[in-house]
Design a protein around this motif. Structure first.
Motif, mmCIF file in Angstrom:
data_model
loop_
_atom_site.group_PDB
_atom_site.id
_atom_site.type_symbol
_atom_site.label_atom_id
_atom_site.label_comp_id
_atom_site.label_asym_id
_atom_site.label_seq_id
_atom_site.Cartn_x
_atom_site.Cartn_y
_atom_site.Cartn_z
ATOM 1 N N TYR A 163 6.086 -65.392 52.574
ATOM 2 C CA TYR A 163 4.849 -66.902 51.319
ATOM 3 C C TYR A 163 6.037 -67.124 50.434
ATOM 4 O O TYR A 163 7.089 -66.043 50.270
ATOM 5 N N TYR A 196 3.915 -60.936 60.466
ATOM 6 C CA TYR A 196 4.790 -60.449 58.945
ATOM 7 C C TYR A 196 3.328 -59.068 58.648
ATOM 8 O O TYR A 196 2.754 -59.018 59.080
ATOM 9 N N ARG A 217 0.164 -58.429 60.297
ATOM 10 C CA ARG A 217 -0.253 -59.171 60.332
ATOM 11 C C ARG A 217 0.407 -60.190 61.525
ATOM 12 O O ARG A 217 0.955 -60.799 61.836
ATOM 13 N N HIS A 220 -0.123 -66.504 61.953
ATOM 14 C CA HIS A 220 -1.577 -67.043 60.851
ATOM 15 C C HIS A 220 -1.061 -68.518 60.347
ATOM 16 O O HIS A 220 -0.041 -68.024 59.324
ATOM 17 N N HIS A 222 -3.281 -70.405 57.028
ATOM 18 C CA HIS A 222 -4.480 -70.549 55.977
ATOM 19 C C HIS A 222 -4.971 -71.833 55.606
ATOM 20 O O HIS A 222 -4.551 -72.188 55.483
HETATM 21 FE FE FE Z 1 -1.257 -64.795 55.518
#
Ligand code: FE
Ligand code: BEZ
Length: 294
Positions: A163, A196, A217, A220, A222
């Motif tokens: 991120y 990630y 994970r 995806h 969000h």
């Molecule tokens: Fe996430």
């Protein structure tokens, strides 16, 4: 049971009873209920595993490390709640019962409330690396009425699995918000999400390693969707075919949230643009429940 065992069990029960009674005068009835239940279950856990003093010290050291690594950018306690499934259990307990509403999933630690507004059809990637991905759908109620003007917050990791807030250079990318149009429609450009690992260089990562669990994970995107008169929806779109769908470190996957990303070799895209390289598209409707669950 021998007499010694009976005496030990009584001694243990006496501790629990004394602690329970210490919360009897809590003025707030909900806090009293929560504290009584917490003490009952915490003590039962310690009895169940016959907690040794060394193990208790290890747990305190673990929590101390979690506190020390936590700051305004890193929240190790939420991460701990996530990997223990407590975050998803809380989501499940509070999920609206409305049939047909889009399911919720874990919020995660990477939302930022200062993301920029982008126009309908705009670009939330804003420089994040990855294959361009066109995301579109409709926001509507479970009874099928389109919801216009819904605020749709989107955030995602780039193709390297980071991120923007995880980079030290203060960049803002891979996030933004837009409003649904007159017929509830929404569309924006982003990048195709990548799988990630959750941050695993702290005590929670050590716990995962010690228990032979992975930190990954599945890919995806969000979403947080708010609209007047409706319950806020916090969810993800997961990308079908991801190798980590069956072993999400934070248990966030729900089958209805897994969506096919269609790969296109060349343009034109639905908005008439001609992306230079291959691009992808995802279609996903966001269905909101009202506050009373309808
Ligand atoms: Fe996430
Ligand atoms: C996330 O999806 O951003 C996330 C969720 C839980 C823990 C870490 C990351």
């Amino acid at each position: 049971m021998t007499t010694d065992h009976i005496v030990a069990a009584d001694r243990e029960q006496a501790v629990t009873e004394e602690v329970l009674a210490s919360f009897d005068a809590t003025p707030d009835p909900r806090l009293r209920e929560v504290m009584h239940s917490l003490v009952r279950h915490l003590h039962a856990f310690a009895r169940d595993v016959r907690l040794s003093e060394r193990e208790w010290e290890t747990a305190i050291e673990f929590l101390t490390r979690a506190g020390h690594i936590t700051d305004e950018h890193r929240q190790e306690f939420i991460l701990l709640s996530d990997v223990l499934g407590l975050s998803m259990l809380t989501v499940a307990i509070n999920e609206p019962s409305a049939p047909g509403a889009t399911e919720s999933t874990v919020f995660g630690p990477f939302f930022v409330d200062t993301a920029p507004e982008v126009p309908l059809g705009g670009d939330i990637a804003r420089g994040a690396s990855g294959i361009r991905c066109y995301v579109s759908g409709q926001v509507r109620s479970v009874t099928g009425e389109p919801i216009d003007g819904a605020r749709i917050e989107v955030w995602e990791a780039d193709q390297d699995g980071f991120y923007d807030v995880q980079y030290p250079d203060g960049r803002s990318a891979g996030r933004g918000w837009l409003r649904s149009g007159e017929n509830g429609e929404y569309r924006f450009w982003s990048v195709l999400p990548a799988p990630y690992p959750i941050p695993h260089d702290g005590p929670v990562g050590d716990l995962l390693a010690a228990t032979a669990r992975g930190p990954m994970r599945p890919a995806h995107l969000h979403f947080m969707v708010t609209a007047s008169g409706f319950r806020t929806l916090i969810t993800h779109i997961f990308v079908a075919g991801d190798p980590y769908l069956g072993c999400d470190a934070v248990f966030g996957v729900k089958q209805d949230l897994v969506v096919e990303a269609i790969h296109h070799l060349d343009g034109p895209a639905p908005d008439g643009s001609h992306p230079e390289t291959g691009w992808a598209s995802i279609a996903f409707d966001l269905i909101l429940a009202t506050h009373d669950g309808r």
